[in-house]
Design a protein around this motif. Structure first.
Motif, PDB file in Angstrom:
ATOM      1  N   UNK A 122       8.076  -0.787   3.006  1.00 40.24           N
ATOM      2  CA  UNK A 122       7.376   0.119   3.917  1.00 40.24           C
ATOM      3  C   UNK A 122       6.344  -0.572   4.794  1.00 40.24           C
ATOM      4  N   UNK A 123       6.118  -1.878   4.585  1.00 36.77           N
ATOM      5  CA  UNK A 123       5.191  -2.642   5.412  1.00 36.77           C
ATOM      6  C   UNK A 123       3.816  -1.966   5.487  1.00 36.77           C
ATOM      7  N   UNK A 148      -3.748  -5.072  -3.169  1.00 35.66           N
ATOM      8  CA  UNK A 148      -2.330  -5.365  -3.170  1.00 35.66           C
ATOM      9  C   UNK A 148      -1.916  -5.743  -1.747  1.00 35.66           C
ATOM     10  N   UNK A 149      -1.336  -6.915  -1.578  1.00 36.00           N
ATOM     11  CA  UNK A 149      -0.839  -7.349  -0.276  1.00 36.00           C
ATOM     12  C   UNK A 149       0.478  -8.097  -0.499  1.00 36.00           C
ATOM     13  N   UNK A 150       1.304  -8.096   0.515  1.00 34.18           N
ATOM     14  CA  UNK A 150       2.544  -8.871   0.486  1.00 34.18           C
ATOM     15  C   UNK A 150       2.432 -10.020   1.466  1.00 34.18           C
ATOM     16  N   UNK A 151       2.883 -11.172   1.065  1.00 39.18           N
ATOM     17  CA  UNK A 151       2.849 -12.351   1.933  1.00 39.18           C
ATOM     18  C   UNK A 151       4.104 -12.449   2.749  1.00 39.18           C
ATOM     19  N   UNK A 208       3.165  -7.608  -8.820  1.00 42.89           N
ATOM     20  CA  UNK A 208       2.899  -6.248  -9.282  1.00 42.89           C
ATOM     21  C   UNK A 208       2.989  -5.209  -8.158  1.00 42.89           C
ATOM     22  N   UNK A 209       3.223  -5.668  -6.925  1.00 40.07           N
ATOM     23  CA  UNK A 209       3.325  -4.742  -5.791  1.00 40.07           C
ATOM     24  C   UNK A 209       4.462  -3.767  -6.099  1.00 40.07           C
ATOM     25  N   UNK A 210       4.229  -2.473  -6.000  1.00 39.01           N
ATOM     26  CA  UNK A 210       5.260  -1.497  -6.369  1.00 39.01           C
ATOM     27  C   UNK A 210       6.567  -1.700  -5.595  1.00 39.01           C
ATOM     28  N   UNK A 211       7.680  -1.817  -6.306  1.00 40.60           N
ATOM     29  CA  UNK A 211       8.965  -2.075  -5.655  1.00 40.60           C
ATOM     30  C   UNK A 211       9.334  -1.042  -4.588  1.00 40.60           C
ATOM     31  N   UNK A 271      -1.360   5.192   4.553  1.00 39.23           N
ATOM     32  CA  UNK A 271       0.084   4.953   4.474  1.00 39.23           C
ATOM     33  C   UNK A 271       0.590   4.860   3.030  1.00 39.23           C
ATOM     34  N   UNK A 272      -0.296   4.642   2.093  1.00 41.97           N
ATOM     35  CA  UNK A 272       0.088   4.506   0.686  1.00 41.97           C
ATOM     36  C   UNK A 272       0.435   5.837   0.019  1.00 41.97           C
ATOM     37  N   UNK A 273       0.073   6.957   0.640  1.00 43.46           N
ATOM     38  CA  UNK A 273       0.186   8.279   0.005  1.00 43.46           C
ATOM     39  C   UNK A 273       1.539   8.538  -0.669  1.00 43.46           C
ATOM     40  N   UNK A 274       2.689   8.243  -0.028  1.00 44.56           N
ATOM     41  CA  UNK A 274       3.959   8.504  -0.712  1.00 44.56           C
ATOM     42  C   UNK A 274       4.168   7.652  -1.971  1.00 44.56           C
ATOM     43  N   UNK A 275       3.390   6.571  -2.091  1.00 42.75           N
ATOM     44  CA  UNK A 275       3.556   5.640  -3.204  1.00 42.75           C
ATOM     45  C   UNK A 275       2.325   5.599  -4.124  1.00 42.75           C
ATOM     46  N   UNK A 276       1.468   6.591  -3.998  1.00 41.53           N
ATOM     47  CA  UNK A 276       0.202   6.583  -4.734  1.00 41.53           C
ATOM     48  C   UNK A 276       0.404   6.430  -6.240  1.00 41.53           C
ATOM     49  N   UNK A 277       1.315   7.172  -6.822  1.00 46.39           N
ATOM     50  CA  UNK A 277       1.554   7.071  -8.271  1.00 46.39           C
ATOM     51  C   UNK A 277       2.016   5.671  -8.648  1.00 46.39           C
TER      52      UNK A 277
END
Length: 94
Positions: free
Chosen positions: A14-15, A91-94, A6-9, A47-53
């Motif tokens: 953007x790490x 939300x985290x990426x492995x 579900x991590x936003x594509x 760092x999430x601000x550009x992807x908040x929506x």
């Protein structure tokens, strides 16, 4: 699926590290989610601000499709009642 699915594509490359979305789930007396409200979103250095929506949409999708009660809804004086559950999704990426 895993939460990572579900991590936003748009945010994947953007790490960002861990992004926490705190939300309130509003359950009806039958134990079904009837509303989801975002309380806050946090990440290192915002760092999430550009992807908040995108994170809001992903958190709502997780809450509405994956979150379920393990037992019957909340009861007060023996009767099932509406209730609110505050929780967070990391939300985290492995």
């Amino acid at each position: 699926g895993k939460l990572e699915d579900f991590y936003p594509p748009r945010a994947r490359q953007s790490n960002l590290g861990k992004v926490t979305v705190a939300l309130s789930l509003y359950f009806d007396s039958k134990g079904q989610v009837r509303d989801v409200r975002i309380r806050y979103i946090r990440s290192a250095a915002s760092a999430h601000k550009p992807f908040e929506a995108d994170f809001i949409q992903a958190a709502r999708q997780v809450a509405l499709t994956k979150m379920r009660l393990r037992s019957a809804g909340f009861k007060k004086e023996g009767r099932a009642v509406d209730f609110v559950w505050d929780t967070a999704i990391n939300f985290t990426l492995q």
